[in-house]
Design a protein around this motif. Structure first.
Motif, PDB file in Angstrom:
ATOM      1  N   VAL A 126      49.233  42.481  31.271  1.00  0.00           N
ATOM      2  CA  VAL A 126      49.427  41.412  32.240  1.00  0.00           C
ATOM      3  C   VAL A 126      48.110  40.665  32.393  1.00  0.00           C
ATOM      4  CG1 VAL A 126      51.233  42.672  33.472  1.00  0.00           C
ATOM      5  CG2 VAL A 126      48.851  42.882  34.223  1.00  0.00           C
ATOM      6  N   THR A 127      48.206  39.381  32.738  1.00  0.00           N
ATOM      7  CA  THR A 127      47.011  38.613  33.047  1.00  0.00           C
ATOM      8  C   THR A 127      47.190  37.894  34.369  1.00  0.00           C
ATOM      9  OG1 THR A 127      47.803  36.745  31.715  1.00  0.00           O
ATOM     10  CG2 THR A 127      46.265  38.260  30.666  1.00  0.00           C
ATOM     11  N   THR A 128      46.100  37.809  35.111  1.00  0.00           N
ATOM     12  CA  THR A 128      46.046  37.052  36.352  1.00  0.00           C
ATOM     13  C   THR A 128      44.787  36.199  36.324  1.00  0.00           C
ATOM     14  OG1 THR A 128      44.927  38.905  37.433  1.00  0.00           O
ATOM     15  CG2 THR A 128      47.305  38.770  37.718  1.00  0.00           C
ATOM     16  N   PHE A 129      44.772  35.146  37.102  1.00  0.00           N
ATOM     17  CA  PHE A 129      43.609  34.269  37.117  1.00  0.00           C
ATOM     18  C   PHE A 129      43.507  33.613  38.489  1.00  0.00           C
ATOM     19  CE2 PHE A 129      47.289  32.431  35.041  1.00  0.00           C
ATOM     20  CZ  PHE A 129      47.550  31.302  35.809  1.00  0.00           C
ATOM     21  N   GLY A 130      42.323  33.117  38.806  1.00  0.00           N
ATOM     22  CA  GLY A 130      42.132  32.481  40.099  1.00  0.00           C
ATOM     23  C   GLY A 130      40.679  32.314  40.457  1.00  0.00           C
ATOM     24  N   GLU A 131      40.444  32.013  41.729  1.00  0.00           N
ATOM     25  CA  GLU A 131      39.111  31.687  42.231  1.00  0.00           C
ATOM     26  C   GLU A 131      38.356  32.906  42.736  1.00  0.00           C
ATOM     27  OE1 GLU A 131      37.935  28.505  42.261  1.00  0.00           O
ATOM     28  OE2 GLU A 131      39.780  27.711  41.362  1.00  0.00           O
ATOM     29  N   ASP A 132      39.065  33.918  43.197  1.00  0.00           N
ATOM     30  CA  ASP A 132      38.447  35.077  43.845  1.00  0.00           C
ATOM     31  C   ASP A 132      38.626  36.313  42.973  1.00  0.00           C
ATOM     32  OD1 ASP A 132      39.025  37.589  45.893  1.00  0.00           O
ATOM     33  OD2 ASP A 132      37.363  36.303  46.552  1.00  0.00           O
ATOM     34  N   LEU A 133      37.521  36.893  42.508  1.00  0.00           N
ATOM     35  CA  LEU A 133      37.608  38.002  41.565  1.00  0.00           C
ATOM     36  C   LEU A 133      38.340  39.199  42.149  1.00  0.00           C
ATOM     37  CD1 LEU A 133      37.013  39.476  38.953  1.00  0.00           C
ATOM     38  CD2 LEU A 133      34.715  39.982  39.817  1.00  0.00           C
ATOM     39  N   ALA A 134      38.034  39.578  43.381  1.00  0.00           N
ATOM     40  CA  ALA A 134      38.679  40.752  43.973  1.00  0.00           C
ATOM     41  C   ALA A 134      40.196  40.575  44.018  1.00  0.00           C
ATOM     42  CB  ALA A 134      38.118  41.007  45.368  1.00  0.00           C
ATOM     43  N   ASP A 135      40.641  39.387  44.396  1.00  0.00           N
ATOM     44  CA  ASP A 135      42.078  39.111  44.455  1.00  0.00           C
ATOM     45  C   ASP A 135      42.689  39.134  43.061  1.00  0.00           C
ATOM     46  OD1 ASP A 135      44.601  37.908  45.679  1.00  0.00           O
ATOM     47  OD2 ASP A 135      44.036  36.314  44.283  1.00  0.00           O
ATOM     48  N   VAL A 136      42.023  38.505  42.105  1.00  0.00           N
ATOM     49  CA  VAL A 136      42.551  38.451  40.739  1.00  0.00           C
ATOM     50  C   VAL A 136      42.657  39.854  40.148  1.00  0.00           C
ATOM     51  CG1 VAL A 136      42.099  37.607  38.402  1.00  0.00           C
ATOM     52  CG2 VAL A 136      41.701  36.112  40.359  1.00  0.00           C
ATOM     53  N   ARG A 137      41.639  40.676  40.384  1.00  0.00           N
ATOM     54  CA  ARG A 137      41.645  42.045  39.853  1.00  0.00           C
ATOM     55  C   ARG A 137      42.733  42.880  40.512  1.00  0.00           C
ATOM     56  NH1 ARG A 137      35.950  44.592  38.924  1.00  0.00           N
ATOM     57  NH2 ARG A 137      35.625  43.544  40.902  1.00  0.00           N
ATOM     58  N   ASP A 138      42.898  42.747  41.837  1.00  0.00           N
ATOM     59  CA  ASP A 138      43.923  43.521  42.546  1.00  0.00           C
ATOM     60  C   ASP A 138      45.321  43.145  42.085  1.00  0.00           C
ATOM     61  OD1 ASP A 138      41.979  44.828  43.966  1.00  0.00           O
ATOM     62  OD2 ASP A 138      42.223  43.653  45.809  1.00  0.00           O
ATOM     63  N   ARG A 139      45.549  41.862  41.840  1.00  0.00           N
ATOM     64  CA  ARG A 139      46.870  41.422  41.384  1.00  0.00           C
ATOM     65  C   ARG A 139      47.202  41.991  40.014  1.00  0.00           C
ATOM     66  NH1 ARG A 139      45.446  35.631  41.385  1.00  0.00           N
ATOM     67  NH2 ARG A 139      47.293  35.427  40.045  1.00  0.00           N
ATOM     68  N   ALA A 140      46.227  41.990  39.106  1.00  0.00           N
ATOM     69  CA  ALA A 140      46.462  42.537  37.763  1.00  0.00           C
ATOM     70  C   ALA A 140      46.715  44.039  37.823  1.00  0.00           C
ATOM     71  CB  ALA A 140      45.270  42.230  36.863  1.00  0.00           C
ATOM     72  N   ARG A 141      45.901  44.729  38.605  1.00  0.00           N
ATOM     73  CA  ARG A 141      46.035  46.182  38.692  1.00  0.00           C
ATOM     74  C   ARG A 141      47.372  46.568  39.308  1.00  0.00           C
ATOM     75  NH1 ARG A 141      44.105  48.475  35.487  1.00  0.00           N
ATOM     76  NH2 ARG A 141      46.185  49.284  35.223  1.00  0.00           N
ATOM     77  N   HIS A 142      47.780  45.850  40.340  1.00  0.00           N
ATOM     78  CA  HIS A 142      49.058  46.154  40.995  1.00  0.00           C
ATOM     79  C   HIS A 142      50.217  45.989  40.012  1.00  0.00           C
ATOM     80  CE1 HIS A 142      52.748  45.325  43.270  1.00  0.00           C
ATOM     81  NE2 HIS A 142      52.226  46.109  44.211  1.00  0.00           N
TER      82      HIS A 142
END
Length: 385
Positions: free
Chosen positions: A358-374
């Motif tokens: 899966v890939t996620t992207f955005g402005e905030d690293l913590a949010d982007v990482r949490d979304r991918a991990r979830h």
């Protein structure tokens, strides 16, 4: 109108995603696959099922192809030389690819070029491991990392010996006649990867340096760009990868896996001359993906823009786990995160096996990482909400 035919040896997910990148360009794709159920064989129209280790099979497959490229590095080097002698374009060529096939050859050549690498030596027996550990470092030279010179992937063919006694007990590969490379166990802070693409006429592009997080020897998460990496070190890593691609005359995608050390250096760990797990983020996170640029390179087309589309992109591998029917998880994952991108490989779900990402992207690293991990954990069945 005639479009070129790209012959891809190997039917795994890298071939599947490379084929996908060629569809908008009208590139015709021919696949040499081990079985008709391999990941790429499920989606490619022109599939030859056969053994890439058989020269006659390779020659028959190559007829009618404008260029041959690879999903893996395991085709015998002498077979590739025979194809070139037949007038077939092989990219990357055997003189380059051997450096990804044989770790001993790779280490020797990079050392000759002055490329920073861990201390290393091909060892002949368990006693030679002990001598390697103790030279220049004294009796505290253990642990030592051992790698089979050819083969090995995702932690296979790599093991660590932590003492002279463990070295003495390490006899299986030597009895099997398998050459073994001994390396110092680098005290690194994290693993990085520098991905570059080079064409036959020498054009090259470099993607942002990424952080690659490994779990049990398997890539788990890739963060682009590597957070907190000093600008000067990122540039040095990109220049290093571009230099390796030039000096080894690589055509196509080159992944240079690196160790970042505590004292601010990078050391080359491994090379891969094909699309690579550390570059999967580019499918959704870069203007031109590694797969599209690999195709452009092997066809000697102008290369595409490697720049990222967002400040942060995170790729998380989806491994087989407790949820054999991952499709059922799409409803939750897509509803929770409409920007999420899911890429599945058409593989049977087995524990620990890479079946997608899966890939996620955005402005905030913590949010982007949490979304991918979830998403990766939910599809695997580790979490249920």
């Amino acid at each position: 109108m005639t479009f070129p035919v790209v012959g891809m040896v190997g039917g795994g997910q890298l071939a599947r995603m490379t084929h996908e990148a060629g569809i908008p360009l009208g590139i015709r794709f021919r696949l040499l696959s081990d079985t008709p159920r391999d990941s790429a064989a499920q989606v490619v129209n022109d599939v030859v099922v056969g053994d890439y280790r058989d020269l006659d099979t390779l020659r028959a497959f190559a007829r009618g192809c404008d260029v041959i490229t690879f999903d893996h590095e395991h085709v015998p080097t002498e077979h590739l030389r025979a194809l070139e002698a037949d007038g077939i374009a092989v990219r990357p060529g055997p003189d380059a690819l051997v450096h990804a096939q044989d770790k001993g050859v790779m280490r020797a050549r990079l050392t000759e070029l002055g490329i920073p690498c861990p201390r290393h030596r091909v060892v002949a027996d368990p006693a030679d491991i002990r001598r390697f550990a103790e030279e220049d470092t004294g009796a505290t030279g253990f642990p030592v990392v051992l790698k089979t010179v050819r083969g090995g992937y995702d932690g296979k063919g790599v093991w660590v010996v932590r003492s002279a006694a463990e070295a003495a007990a390490t006899s299986a590969p030597f009895l099997a006649g398998v050459p073994v490379l001994a390396e110092e166990k680098v005290d690194f802070t994290r693993e990085l990867a520098a991905n570059v693409v080079r064409s036959p006429h020498g054009q090259a592009v470099a993607y942002p340096v990424v952080e690659s997080v490994q779990v049990d020897g398997v890539c788990d998460t890739v963060i682009a760009p590597a957070p907190g990496l000093p600008h000067e070190l990122a540039l040095a890593a990109q220049r290093l990868a571009l230099s390796i691609a030039r000096e080894l005359n690589v055509t196509g995608h080159l992944a240079v896996e690196l160790f970042e050390t505590a004292d601010g250096r990078v050391l080359v760990n491994e090379l891969a001359m094909r699309p690579h797990n550390s570059g999967h983020w580019t499918q959704d996170g870069a203007v031109t993906s590694q797969f599209a640029n690999h195709l452009r390179a092997v066809l000697d087309l102008p290369l595409g823009d490697p720049r990222p589309r967002a400040p942060w992109t995170v790729m998380a591998n989806v491994l087989g786990g407790d949820a054999p029917d991952m499709y059922q998880g799409y409803l939750h994952c897509m509803a929770r995160d409409p920007r999420l991108k899911i890429h599945m490989y058409g593989k049977d779900v087995k524990p620990g096996r890479k079946v997608g990402h899966v890939t996620t992207f955005g402005e905030d690293l913590a949010d982007v990482r949490d979304r991918a991990r979830h998403a990766a954990d939910y599809l695997r069945g580790i979490i249920d909400e």
